[in-house]
Scaffold this motif. Structure first.
Motif, PDB file in Angstrom:
ATOM      1  N   TRP B 175      10.242 -85.934 162.208  1.00  0.00           N
ATOM      2  CA  TRP B 175       9.372 -86.885 161.503  1.00  0.00           C
ATOM      3  C   TRP B 175       9.264 -86.547 160.025  1.00  0.00           C
ATOM      4  N   LYS B 176       9.173 -85.265 159.752  1.00  0.00           N
ATOM      5  CA  LYS B 176       8.981 -84.895 158.346  1.00  0.00           C
ATOM      6  C   LYS B 176      10.261 -85.036 157.547  1.00  0.00           C
ATOM      7  N   TYR B 177      11.334 -84.466 158.038  1.00  0.00           N
ATOM      8  CA  TYR B 177      12.525 -84.341 157.198  1.00  0.00           C
ATOM      9  C   TYR B 177      13.553 -85.449 157.391  1.00  0.00           C
ATOM     10  N   SER B 182       4.381 -88.008 156.249  1.00  0.00           N
ATOM     11  CA  SER B 182       3.562 -86.995 155.589  1.00  0.00           C
ATOM     12  C   SER B 182       2.964 -86.075 156.644  1.00  0.00           C
ATOM     13  N   TYR B 183       2.426 -84.954 156.192  1.00  0.00           N
ATOM     14  CA  TYR B 183       1.762 -84.047 157.130  1.00  0.00           C
ATOM     15  C   TYR B 183       0.635 -84.792 157.853  1.00  0.00           C
ATOM     16  N   GLU B 184      -0.026 -85.615 157.077  1.00  0.00           N
ATOM     17  CA  GLU B 184      -1.164 -86.348 157.645  1.00  0.00           C
ATOM     18  C   GLU B 184      -0.703 -87.270 158.778  1.00  0.00           C
ATOM     19  N   GLU B 185       0.387 -87.966 158.533  1.00  0.00           N
ATOM     20  CA  GLU B 185       0.897 -88.887 159.566  1.00  0.00           C
ATOM     21  C   GLU B 185       1.340 -88.109 160.804  1.00  0.00           C
ATOM     22  N   ILE B 186       1.987 -86.996 160.571  1.00  0.00           N
ATOM     23  CA  ILE B 186       2.410 -86.185 161.712  1.00  0.00           C
ATOM     24  C   ILE B 186       1.179 -85.684 162.464  1.00  0.00           C
ATOM     25  N   GLY B 187       0.173 -85.294 161.710  1.00  0.00           N
ATOM     26  CA  GLY B 187      -1.067 -84.824 162.328  1.00  0.00           C
ATOM     27  C   GLY B 187      -1.707 -85.887 163.210  1.00  0.00           C
ATOM     28  N   GLU B 188      -1.642 -87.127 162.737  1.00  0.00           N
ATOM     29  CA  GLU B 188      -2.215 -88.215 163.546  1.00  0.00           C
ATOM     30  C   GLU B 188      -1.444 -88.374 164.844  1.00  0.00           C
ATOM     31  N   ARG B 189      -0.149 -88.259 164.737  1.00  0.00           N
ATOM     32  CA  ARG B 189       0.663 -88.447 165.946  1.00  0.00           C
ATOM     33  C   ARG B 189       0.481 -87.300 166.941  1.00  0.00           C
ATOM     34  N   GLN B 196      -2.673 -77.431 160.545  1.00  0.00           N
ATOM     35  CA  GLN B 196      -1.918 -77.149 161.779  1.00  0.00           C
ATOM     36  C   GLN B 196      -0.489 -77.675 161.662  1.00  0.00           C
ATOM     37  N   VAL B 197      -0.349 -78.856 161.052  1.00  0.00           N
ATOM     38  CA  VAL B 197       0.993 -79.405 160.868  1.00  0.00           C
ATOM     39  C   VAL B 197       1.801 -78.501 159.937  1.00  0.00           C
TER      40      VAL B 197
END
Lengths: 347, 225
Positions: B175-177, B182-189, B196-197
């Motif tokens: 998702w990131k690379y 964003s970290y935030e979007e990954i965190g939501e998922r 933590q992300v």
């Protein structure tokens, strides 16, 4: 972004800002663009003077490359780099000095990302369902586009300027005429005064501004276009930024390049007459394919099809252009028998 | 990192070779030493600065170094070779035009990756929403199907080491690379905080590095023996 203002090392001890240790903790977030601007500046300043941390940055970058390398196995096809160089040759002929753009950008508002070199779909076609659009709908699209995109009152900081809703009945020509008449008035009242340098930049910006080129409106389907026209700015306001043409340009070379898009009649200028011709073409439902060089100029969103969507973008661009150049657009009058006024080879 | 083929060696000057070479030939091992790594990173920043000032040769050098990286991001999103190549061109041109706006040349690689992710996402969005006539639509669907199959193959192949990672790590890296989240979007998922992300991505990269080393070490030892 929520990056911490202070970091702790693995043993839990506090790490001072600007120390090598602190910088190294930040590096992955720095490279991932997940640091707040002030911390990014601190890291960057530290890297300027610290070779050891630059080496660590290199290590983080290598990790990143490794990650992508292992996430995707596919390798570039043979000849990709050669083709890329050829494409860059073309681009650099048009824009030989990026520095020139930078210098000109500095004097103007913050830039939006430039255009995309979408793969050319040739010959371009008029979407068949769009061909069925009546003149009224096309005119309504212009009205809605102008009402939404008219720049007076919108600023860079106010990307989604609220607009008055347009009733469904706006899809008739009378309403369109009124809207265009309003545009003409508005342009006179908001135009900042003539500025030939800006006029050139504005032309360049038409193509360089991603919001404009890619649609800002994105590529919508026919049904979405209909909905958009009917619902008007209410829907658009939720989807689109208010400032369509905010970008400064890229200088004379860019301006010259831009003329290809919008300059439907090939006279070297992008003006209301071009839009008028485009609308005539859309409204007439002309069959067949026009020569690509004609319709390429009208395919504003670069999706390979000339639709009412393109005319909306064109209308917004012209409205903004009028504001920048200080030239009031002529009162637009729709003429149903007006053909696409492109070059002589055009049907 | 000892064996990655990214990026390419430093440029030699303004006259870049006009001929194309297979990626394998252009790829060389990165210098082992810290000093070399530091020099290369500094050089990237200097090239980005020069390119931003209009130095076409400097820009070409950067593109030669990183076009493979861009291609991989593009390929993952596009699902087929032709579209991925279009995206690579798009990203390169976009980067050239935008370089004067690059504020921090030292973060050039991250900046370039973000452009690649954004332009690839945009390309795919536009492709999805394009107005097409029926036969074109059919063709697109066929292409998409073909692309999906190709992508499945590529994932199958490319994910070998990555698949050894725990799901959360693999997803976060992807998702990131590749997707540019964003970290935030990954965190939501993943129902995680920003920190933590951040931590998860660091661990994921470290884990992948260990896997790579584990695979490569026996090969190197065998080669030496």
């Amino acid at each position: 972004m929520n990056a911490p203002r202070r970091s702790t090392s693995s043993d839990g001890s506090a790490v001072g800002l600007d120390s090598c240790r602190w910088v190294r903790i930040q590096l992955p977030r720095y490279l991932d663009d997940e640091l707040p601007a002030d911390l990014t500046t601190r890291v960057s300043a530290h890297l300027e003077r610290c070779d050891a941390c630059v080496e660590e940055l290199g290590r983080v970058q290598d990790d990143l490359c490794d990650v992508i390398d292992h996430l995707v196995a596919a390798e570039p096809p043979a000849g990709l780099l050669a083709r890329l160089h050829l494409r860059l040759d073309e681009e650099m002929q048009d824009l030989p000095l990026a520095a020139g753009a930078a210098a000109q950008s500095a004097a103007l508002p913050a830039a939006s990302p430039p255009a995309s070199p979408a793969r050319v779909t040739s010959p371009l076609r008029l979407g068949p369902r769009v061909r069925a659009l009546g003149p009224g709908l096309a005119a309504a699209a212009l009205l809605a586009g102008i009402l939404w995109g008219w720049p007076s009152g919108s600023t860079e900081d106010d990307p989604v300027a609220p607009r008055a809703p347009v009733a469904a009945s706006s899809a008739d020509e009378d309403a369109a005429s009124r809207g265009i008449a309003n545009l003409s008035t508005a342009s006179r009242s908001t135009a900042p005064g003539g500025d030939s340098a800006r006029a050139g930049l504005t032309l360049a910006a038409l193509e360089e501004d991603e919001m404009l080129y890619s649609g800002g409106i994105e590529c919508i389907t026919f049904e979405e276009a209909i909905d958009t026209v009917i619902v008007g700015p209410v829907l658009w306001g939720t989807q689109l930024p208010g400032s369509v043409l905010s970008a400064p340009g890229v200088g004379a070379a860019g301006a010259a390049r831009l003329v290809r898009r919008g300059d439907i009649d090939g006279n070297g200028r992008f003006e209301w007459k071009d839009l008028q011709g485009l609308f005539g073409y859309l409204g007439e439902g002309r069959d067949g394919e026009a020569p690509p060089e004609c319709l390429a100029a009208a395919d504003f969103d670069g999706d390979g099809v000339v639709t009412v969507h393109d005319s909306v973008i064109a209308a917004q661009a012209l409205a903004r252009s009028a504001e920048w150049t200080g030239q009031a657009p002529e009162l637009f009058a729709y003429e149903s028998d007006n053909p696409l006024p492109c070059r002589s080879s055009c049907p | 990192m000892s064996s990655t083929s990214l990026p390419l060696p430093p440029p030699s000057g303004d006259d870049l070779p006009a001929v194309d070479l297979p990626a394998a030939e252009l790829s060389v091992e990165l210098p082992e030493g810290a000093a070399e790594r530091e020099a290369r990173t500094r050089e990237d920043a200097a090239l980005a600065l020069r390119a931003g000032a209009g130095d076409a040769a400097a820009f070409r050098t950067l593109i030669e170094r990183y076009h493979r990286l861009i291609y991989k991001i593009a390929r993952r999103k596009a699902g087929n070779e032709a579209d991925a190549e279009d995206i690579v061109q798009d990203v390169s041109l976009h980067a050239w035009r935008s370089l004067p706006k690059l504020r921090d040349p030292q973060a050039f690689l991250g900046w370039l990756m973000a452009i690649a992710q954004n332009r690839a996402n945009r390309f795919c969005d536009r492709r999805r929403r394009k107005v097409v006539v029926l036969d074109e639509a059919r063709h697109t669907l066929e292409e998409r199907e073909r692309g999906r199959a190709e992508r499945a193959d590529a994932d199958e192949e490319g994910g070998e080491l990555v698949r050894r990672l725990p799901d959360e790590m693999r997803l976060a890296l992807t998702w990131k690379y590749l997707d540019g989240c964003s970290y935030e979007e990954i965190g939501e998922r993943l129902d995680m905080s920003f920190h933590q992300v951040d931590y998860l991505l660091r661990r994921a990269k470290a884990a992948l590095r260990r896997e790579v080393e584990r695979v490569e070490r026996p090969a190197e030892e065998g080669h030496a023996g």
